[in-house]
Write an enzyme that holds these catalytic residues in place. Structure first.
Site, short mmCIF file in Angstrom:
data_model
loop_
_atom_site.label_atom_id
_atom_site.label_comp_id
_atom_site.label_asym_id
_atom_site.label_seq_id
_atom_site.Cartn_x
_atom_site.Cartn_y
_atom_site.Cartn_z
N HIS A 174 31.37 37.43 43.81
CA HIS A 174 32.54 37.73 42.97
C HIS A 174 32.18 37.34 41.53
O HIS A 174 32.69 36.36 40.98
CB HIS A 174 33.73 36.91 43.47
CG HIS A 174 35.07 37.45 43.07
ND1 HIS A 174 35.23 38.52 42.23
CD2 HIS A 174 36.34 37.04 43.39
CE1 HIS A 174 36.53 38.76 42.05
NE2 HIS A 174 37.21 37.88 42.74
N CYS A 208 40.64 30.14 42.55
CA CYS A 208 40.56 31.53 42.07
C CYS A 208 41.84 32.31 42.36
O CYS A 208 42.03 33.38 41.80
CB CYS A 208 39.36 32.23 42.68
SG CYS A 208 39.28 32.14 44.48
N ARG A 227 35.67 46.98 44.62
CA ARG A 227 35.88 45.83 45.53
C ARG A 227 35.73 46.37 46.94
O ARG A 227 36.48 47.27 47.36
CB ARG A 227 37.27 45.23 45.32
CG ARG A 227 37.69 44.27 46.45
CD ARG A 227 38.95 43.51 46.12
NE ARG A 227 38.70 42.50 45.11
CZ ARG A 227 39.54 41.48 44.85
NH1 ARG A 227 40.67 41.35 45.53
NH2 ARG A 227 39.24 40.60 43.92
N GLN A 263 34.83 36.69 38.73
CA GLN A 263 35.55 35.44 38.95
C GLN A 263 34.75 34.26 38.38
O GLN A 263 35.29 33.39 37.70
CB GLN A 263 35.81 35.24 40.44
CG GLN A 263 36.67 34.02 40.75
CD GLN A 263 38.10 34.17 40.23
OE1 GLN A 263 38.76 35.13 40.55
NE2 GLN A 263 38.55 33.22 39.43
N ASP A 320 39.18 27.14 47.61
CA ASP A 320 39.41 28.56 47.89
C ASP A 320 40.02 28.65 49.29
O ASP A 320 39.94 27.71 50.08
CB ASP A 320 38.10 29.35 47.80
CG ASP A 320 38.31 30.87 47.73
OD1 ASP A 320 39.48 31.32 47.68
OD2 ASP A 320 37.30 31.60 47.74
N ARG A 375 40.27 36.11 33.54
CA ARG A 375 39.80 37.33 34.20
C ARG A 375 39.96 38.52 33.25
O ARG A 375 39.07 39.36 33.12
CB ARG A 375 40.57 37.59 35.51
CG ARG A 375 40.24 36.64 36.66
CD ARG A 375 38.83 36.83 37.18
NE ARG A 375 38.57 38.18 37.65
CZ ARG A 375 38.89 38.65 38.86
NH1 ARG A 375 39.44 37.85 39.75
NH2 ARG A 375 38.62 39.90 39.21
#
Ligand code: CP
Length: 316
Positions: free
Chosen positions: A139, A274, A112, A142, A234, A302
């Site tokens: 991402h 998310c 990340r 995700q 988000d 996830r």
């Protein structure tokens, strides 16, 4: 464990455009099997990641990514090596040298970071798979978790309409690429000045032409919402954008997924997020915590999609 896909063996996951439709279906199938087994007994009899070591390089804060990769590796017999910020990517040592060293010792790298070019450079230099756990551009894990949650809820993805309300950010980019690959219609309502990367939208549009999907980008949430199966919220201020908070709060004021907007989408529409969430900003508490929210299903998945991809890529 069912049959693994030869095409995914040894593969990176850097972008949601890396996978074909068949490969998405394969990851979903493996994730579904792992999820069923984990829900039944909280453990897995088969240990397809036994002896596998994977570095976790997380240069931003994380709850879900950190815990699900670490726990997922452990649950399947593998081992996570959190490297922490002390590694000094590109500062103490070049990404090139780090990649060449890590490949001598371990089996994969979860990263990340900020600039997407760091993960593409890492993948180009490392002789082991690299897994993108969020960059400024994408991402992909995700999006895998989100679309599996949506498929579990509705039973199918093709032709489904997902409308992203807010920033044309990394999560939107990955949803647009993955959704287009799977024949979905992905809409975005964003304020002026906070749109997506044109090159990524163009790529998603090109994919959608081939799959029967559709990419729609607009400004007004109320214009984009009717007919949506899912509204996706988000945060208004992502990690690393804290100095822009004042301007972002002003720009995003009308971009909130509330019960009125969800009703406008349709009686069966669901809300997605998310996480982490800011209740009262991009989504209201009654929607996020209510019966039409898939946020916890997304978070749960996830674990399962990441385990599935690790098994497919570096498992035995
Ligand atoms: N959604 C997500 O990636 O969560 P974390 O930032 O907590 O890992």
């Amino acid at each position: 464990m069912g049959n693994l896909s030869a095409s995914l063996h040894g593969r990176d996951l850097l972008s949601s455009a890396d996978l074909t439709r068949a490969e998405y279906e394969q990851v979903f199938a493996t994730a579904t099997e792992l999820k069923r087994e984990f829900r039944e007994s909280r453990r897995h009899v088969a240990q397809p990641l036994a002896g596998r070591n994977v570095a976790l390089v997380l240069e931003k804060q994380s709850l879900r990514t950190r815990v699900t990769f670490e726990a997922g590796l452990n649950q399947l017999g593998g081992h996570a090596l959190p490297l922490g910020e002390g590694i000094g990517f590109g500062v103490r040592e070049s990404v090139f040298d780090i990649a060449r060293n890590l490949a001598l010792w371990i089996d994969g790298i979860v990263i990340r970071t900020f600039d997407h070019s760091v993960v593409t450079e890492l993948a180009a230099e490392a002789r082991i798979p690299v897994f993108n756990a969020l960059t400024d551009d994408e991402h992909p894990f995700q999006a895998l978790a989100d679309l599996l949650a949506l498929r579990e809820h509705f039973g199918s993805l093709e032709g489904r309409v997902l409308t992203f309300i807010g920033d044309g950010n990394n999560v939107y980019h990955s949803l647009a690429l993955a959704g287009a690959t799977l024949g979905m219609e992905i809409r975005l309502a964003h304020p002026d000045g906070y749109g997506p990367h044109e090159a990524i939208v163009a790529r998603a549009e090109k994919i959608a032409i081939a799959t029967g999907g559709k990419i729609v980008v607009g400004r007004d949430p109320r214009e984009m919402t009717p007919g949506s199966d899912a509204l996706y919220a988000d945060v208004w201020v992502s990690m690393g954008q804290e100095e822009q908070s004042h301007a972002r709060f002003a720009a995003f004021a009308g971009y909130c997924v509330d019960s009125g907007l969800l009703d406008l989408a349709g009686p069966n529409a669901v809300a997605m997020h998310c996480l982490p969430a800011h209740r009262g900003q991009e989504i209201t508490a009654d929607v996020l915590d209510g019966p039409r929210s898939l946020a916890l299903e997304q978070a749960e998945n996830r674990l399962h999609v990441q385990k599935a991809f690790l098994v497919e890529s570096i498992g035995r």
